[in-house]
Motif scaffolding. Structure first.
Motif, PDB file in Angstrom:
ATOM      1  N   ALA A  18      48.992  75.945 -16.375  1.00 32.51           N
ATOM      2  CA  ALA A  18      49.648  77.101 -15.752  1.00 32.51           C
ATOM      3  C   ALA A  18      50.456  76.678 -14.530  1.00 32.51           C
ATOM      4  CB  ALA A  18      48.606  78.147 -15.367  1.00 32.51           C
ATOM      5  N   VAL A  19      49.890  75.796 -13.717  1.00 29.89           N
ATOM      6  CA  VAL A  19      50.604  75.299 -12.542  1.00 29.89           C
ATOM      7  C   VAL A  19      51.861  74.545 -12.973  1.00 29.89           C
ATOM      8  CG1 VAL A  19      50.509  73.694 -10.598  1.00 29.89           C
ATOM      9  CG2 VAL A  19      48.556  75.188 -11.072  1.00 29.89           C
ATOM     10  N   MET A  20      51.727  73.674 -13.962  1.00 30.63           N
ATOM     11  CA  MET A  20      52.870  72.891 -14.444  1.00 30.63           C
ATOM     12  C   MET A  20      53.973  73.791 -14.995  1.00 30.63           C
ATOM     13  SD  MET A  20      51.027  69.705 -16.379  1.00 30.63           S
ATOM     14  CE  MET A  20      50.462  68.245 -15.481  1.00 30.63           C
ATOM     15  N   HIS A  21      53.581  74.772 -15.800  1.00 33.97           N
ATOM     16  CA  HIS A  21      54.578  75.649 -16.413  1.00 33.97           C
ATOM     17  C   HIS A  21      55.295  76.490 -15.360  1.00 33.97           C
ATOM     18  CE1 HIS A  21      52.269  75.496 -20.505  1.00 33.97           C
ATOM     19  NE2 HIS A  21      52.928  74.390 -20.232  1.00 33.97           N
TER      20      HIS A  21
ATOM     21  N   PRO B  78      56.247  71.283  -5.434  1.00 33.93           N
ATOM     22  CA  PRO B  78      55.511  72.324  -4.721  1.00 33.93           C
ATOM     23  C   PRO B  78      54.083  71.849  -4.446  1.00 33.93           C
ATOM     24  CG  PRO B  78      55.783  72.899  -7.035  1.00 33.93           C
ATOM     25  CD  PRO B  78      56.612  71.673  -6.801  1.00 33.93           C
ATOM     26  N   ASP B  79      53.441  72.477  -3.468  1.00 29.01           N
ATOM     27  CA  ASP B  79      52.124  72.030  -3.022  1.00 29.01           C
ATOM     28  C   ASP B  79      51.109  71.978  -4.156  1.00 29.01           C
ATOM     29  OD1 ASP B  79      53.085  71.793  -0.460  1.00 29.01           O
ATOM     30  OD2 ASP B  79      52.285  73.722   0.220  1.00 29.01           O
ATOM     31  N   ASP B  80      51.054  73.028  -4.983  1.00 30.46           N
ATOM     32  CA  ASP B  80      50.008  73.069  -6.000  1.00 30.46           C
ATOM     33  C   ASP B  80      50.250  72.037  -7.098  1.00 30.46           C
ATOM     34  OD1 ASP B  80      52.210  74.453  -6.961  1.00 30.46           O
ATOM     35  OD2 ASP B  80      51.078  76.195  -7.660  1.00 30.46           O
ATOM     36  N   LEU B  81      51.510  71.751  -7.421  1.00 28.67           N
ATOM     37  CA  LEU B  81      51.774  70.733  -8.434  1.00 28.67           C
ATOM     38  C   LEU B  81      51.481  69.340  -7.880  1.00 28.67           C
ATOM     39  CD1 LEU B  81      52.682  70.021 -11.256  1.00 28.67           C
ATOM     40  CD2 LEU B  81      55.058  70.019 -10.456  1.00 28.67           C
ATOM     41  N   ALA B  82      51.809  69.117  -6.603  1.00 30.37           N
ATOM     42  CA  ALA B  82      51.474  67.834  -5.974  1.00 30.37           C
ATOM     43  C   ALA B  82      49.965  67.618  -6.007  1.00 30.37           C
ATOM     44  CB  ALA B  82      51.994  67.790  -4.544  1.00 30.37           C
ATOM     45  N   ALA B  83      49.202  68.688  -5.766  1.00 31.20           N
ATOM     46  CA  ALA B  83      47.740  68.594  -5.810  1.00 31.20           C
ATOM     47  C   ALA B  83      47.255  68.280  -7.221  1.00 31.20           C
ATOM     48  CB  ALA B  83      47.117  69.886  -5.310  1.00 31.20           C
ATOM     49  N   VAL B  84      47.902  68.873  -8.220  1.00 34.54           N
ATOM     50  CA  VAL B  84      47.553  68.581  -9.618  1.00 34.54           C
ATOM     51  C   VAL B  84      47.787  67.108  -9.936  1.00 34.54           C
ATOM     52  CG1 VAL B  84      48.377  68.899 -11.991  1.00 34.54           C
ATOM     53  CG2 VAL B  84      47.805  70.889 -10.596  1.00 34.54           C
ATOM     54  N   TYR B  85      48.912  66.580  -9.483  1.00 38.06           N
ATOM     55  CA  TYR B  85      49.207  65.173  -9.749  1.00 38.06           C
ATOM     56  C   TYR B  85      48.176  64.261  -9.074  1.00 38.06           C
ATOM     57  CZ  TYR B  85      53.730  66.256 -11.898  1.00 38.06           C
ATOM     58  OH  TYR B  85      54.718  66.698 -12.741  1.00 38.06           O
ATOM     59  N   ASP B  86      47.736  64.667  -7.881  1.00 30.11           N
ATOM     60  CA  ASP B  86      46.672  63.912  -7.218  1.00 30.11           C
ATOM     61  C   ASP B  86      45.391  63.949  -8.064  1.00 30.11           C
ATOM     62  OD1 ASP B  86      48.249  63.182  -5.078  1.00 30.11           O
ATOM     63  OD2 ASP B  86      47.562  64.827  -3.786  1.00 30.11           O
ATOM     64  N   THR B  87      45.067  65.131  -8.572  1.00 26.86           N
ATOM     65  CA  THR B  87      43.873  65.298  -9.404  1.00 26.86           C
ATOM     66  C   THR B  87      43.945  64.426 -10.655  1.00 26.86           C
ATOM     67  OG1 THR B  87      43.564  67.572  -8.646  1.00 26.86           O
ATOM     68  CG2 THR B  87      42.498  66.962 -10.716  1.00 26.86           C
ATOM     69  N   LEU B  88      45.148  64.295 -11.203  1.00 31.82           N
ATOM     70  CA  LEU B  88      45.333  63.494 -12.411  1.00 31.82           C
ATOM     71  C   LEU B  88      45.370  61.993 -12.125  1.00 31.82           C
ATOM     72  CD1 LEU B  88      47.993  65.701 -14.245  1.00 31.82           C
ATOM     73  CD2 LEU B  88      45.552  65.512 -14.762  1.00 31.82           C
ATOM     74  N   GLY B  89      45.334  61.632 -10.832  1.00 36.91           N
ATOM     75  CA  GLY B  89      45.256  60.224 -10.459  1.00 36.91           C
ATOM     76  C   GLY B  89      46.583  59.491 -10.418  1.00 36.91           C
ATOM     77  N   PHE B  90      47.681  60.210 -10.266  1.00 42.43           N
ATOM     78  CA  PHE B  90      48.991  59.555 -10.271  1.00 42.43           C
ATOM     79  C   PHE B  90      49.268  58.787  -8.977  1.00 42.43           C
ATOM     80  CE2 PHE B  90      50.640  62.982 -13.402  1.00 42.43           C
ATOM     81  CZ  PHE B  90      50.042  62.309 -14.452  1.00 42.43           C
ATOM     82  N   ASP B  91      48.648  59.191  -7.865  1.00 45.50           N
ATOM     83  CA  ASP B  91      48.747  58.483  -6.578  1.00 45.50           C
ATOM     84  C   ASP B  91      50.200  58.238  -6.175  1.00 45.50           C
ATOM     85  OD1 ASP B  91      48.034  57.238  -4.263  1.00 45.50           O
ATOM     86  OD2 ASP B  91      47.232  55.424  -5.185  1.00 45.50           O
ATOM     87  N   LEU B  92      50.975  59.301  -6.133  1.00 46.89           N
ATOM     88  CA  LEU B  92      52.394  59.168  -5.790  1.00 46.89           C
ATOM     89  C   LEU B  92      52.606  58.699  -4.362  1.00 46.89           C
ATOM     90  CD1 LEU B  92      54.018  62.234  -7.584  1.00 46.89           C
ATOM     91  CD2 LEU B  92      53.554  59.933  -8.449  1.00 46.89           C
ATOM     92  N   GLN B  93      51.642  58.965  -3.489  1.00 49.42           N
ATOM     93  CA  GLN B  93      51.755  58.471  -2.117  1.00 49.42           C
ATOM     94  C   GLN B  93      51.900  56.951  -2.110  1.00 49.42           C
ATOM     95  OE1 GLN B  93      51.962  60.352   0.611  1.00 49.42           O
ATOM     96  NE2 GLN B  93      51.958  58.721   2.123  1.00 49.42           N
ATOM     97  N   ARG B  94      51.133  56.281  -2.951  1.00 49.04           N
ATOM     98  CA  ARG B  94      51.181  54.811  -3.008  1.00 49.04           C
ATOM     99  C   ARG B  94      52.389  54.331  -3.803  1.00 49.04           C
ATOM    100  NH1 ARG B  94      50.083  50.962  -6.555  1.00 49.04           N
ATOM    101  NH2 ARG B  94      49.250  52.452  -8.079  1.00 49.04           N
TER     102      ARG B  94
END
Length: 215
Positions: A24-27, A150-166
């Motif tokens: 839902a967040v992604m869509h 957006p904040d919630d999608l960035a949080a989803v990516y963190d949850t999925l382990g993408f580690d975009l910060q690194r």
């Protein structure tokens, strides 16, 4: 099977594996990005291609002006090695690399990830074209492609382990729209594909047709 048919099949199979809340967040984020009109504001046919000088996965610096001195350039922007759709698209471009080179064109791929991530990607897929690092997405911004998650999608990516910060060298929130340009030796964009939907990409057959149309 066309690239986009392969991408659609992958998307359909992957949807069953993603929890409903994350989907839902992604869509929603996808709809908002599409509605923003950013794809329409990105550089398109007839525009002068902004120059760049970016580090490659192998450690050298690649400049658009130097590439254009040898002929047309196929420039593709992707999100990163963490994106399975990007991996499928880059693998397809590799499969057509000989055909692109046969048309005296150079293919380069640009993402916001650090060179080490680009190197791992290039080695994994045995890419024979340059993979460049656009840290901070400065080049993507010049082409009108960069946007912030957006904040919630960035949080989803963190949850999925993408580690975009690194992988993005501290620029976790900024990504490019998927885009591919055919640029003639004079530096003019002669063909463009820009999408807000990261599950669709330029078809290699269309890229080859655009190169053939250069004459």
């Amino acid at each position: 099977m066309s690239l986009n048919a392969e991408l659609r099949a992958f998307y359909d199979s992957r949807q069953q594996q993603i929890p409903a809340g994350i989907r839902a967040v992604m869509h929603r984020a996808g709809r908002e990005l599409a509605d923003s009109g950013q794809a329409d504001r990105a550089l398109s046919v007839g525009a002068a291609a902004p120059g760049f000088s970016l580090p490659s996965a192998s450690g050298k610096t690649v400049a658009l002006g130097e590439l254009l001195a040898d002929g047309p350039v196929v420039l593709t922007f992707y999100r990163g090695a963490w994106c399975p759709y990007c991996n499928l698209a880059l693998r397809s471009l590799q499969q057509h690399h000989d055909a692109i080179a046969a048309r005296a064109a150079r293919l380069v791929a640009v993402s916001p990830q650090i060179p080490d991530e680009s190197l791992s990607l290039a080695e994994k897929h045995a890419l024979s074209f340059d993979v460049l690092s656009d840290l901070g997405s400065d080049t993507a911004k010049q082409y009108g492609l960069a946007f912030d998650l957006p904040d919630d999608l960035a949080a989803v990516y963190d949850t999925l382990g993408f580690d975009l910060q690194r992988v993005n060298g501290g620029h976790a929130r900024t990504l490019p729209l998927p885009a591919t340009y055919v640029i003639d030796p004079e530096g003019t964009i002669r063909w463009a594909f820009v999408a807000t939907d990261y599950t669709t990409r330029a078809e290699p057959a269309d890229i080859l047709a655009a190169l053939d149309a250069l004459g």
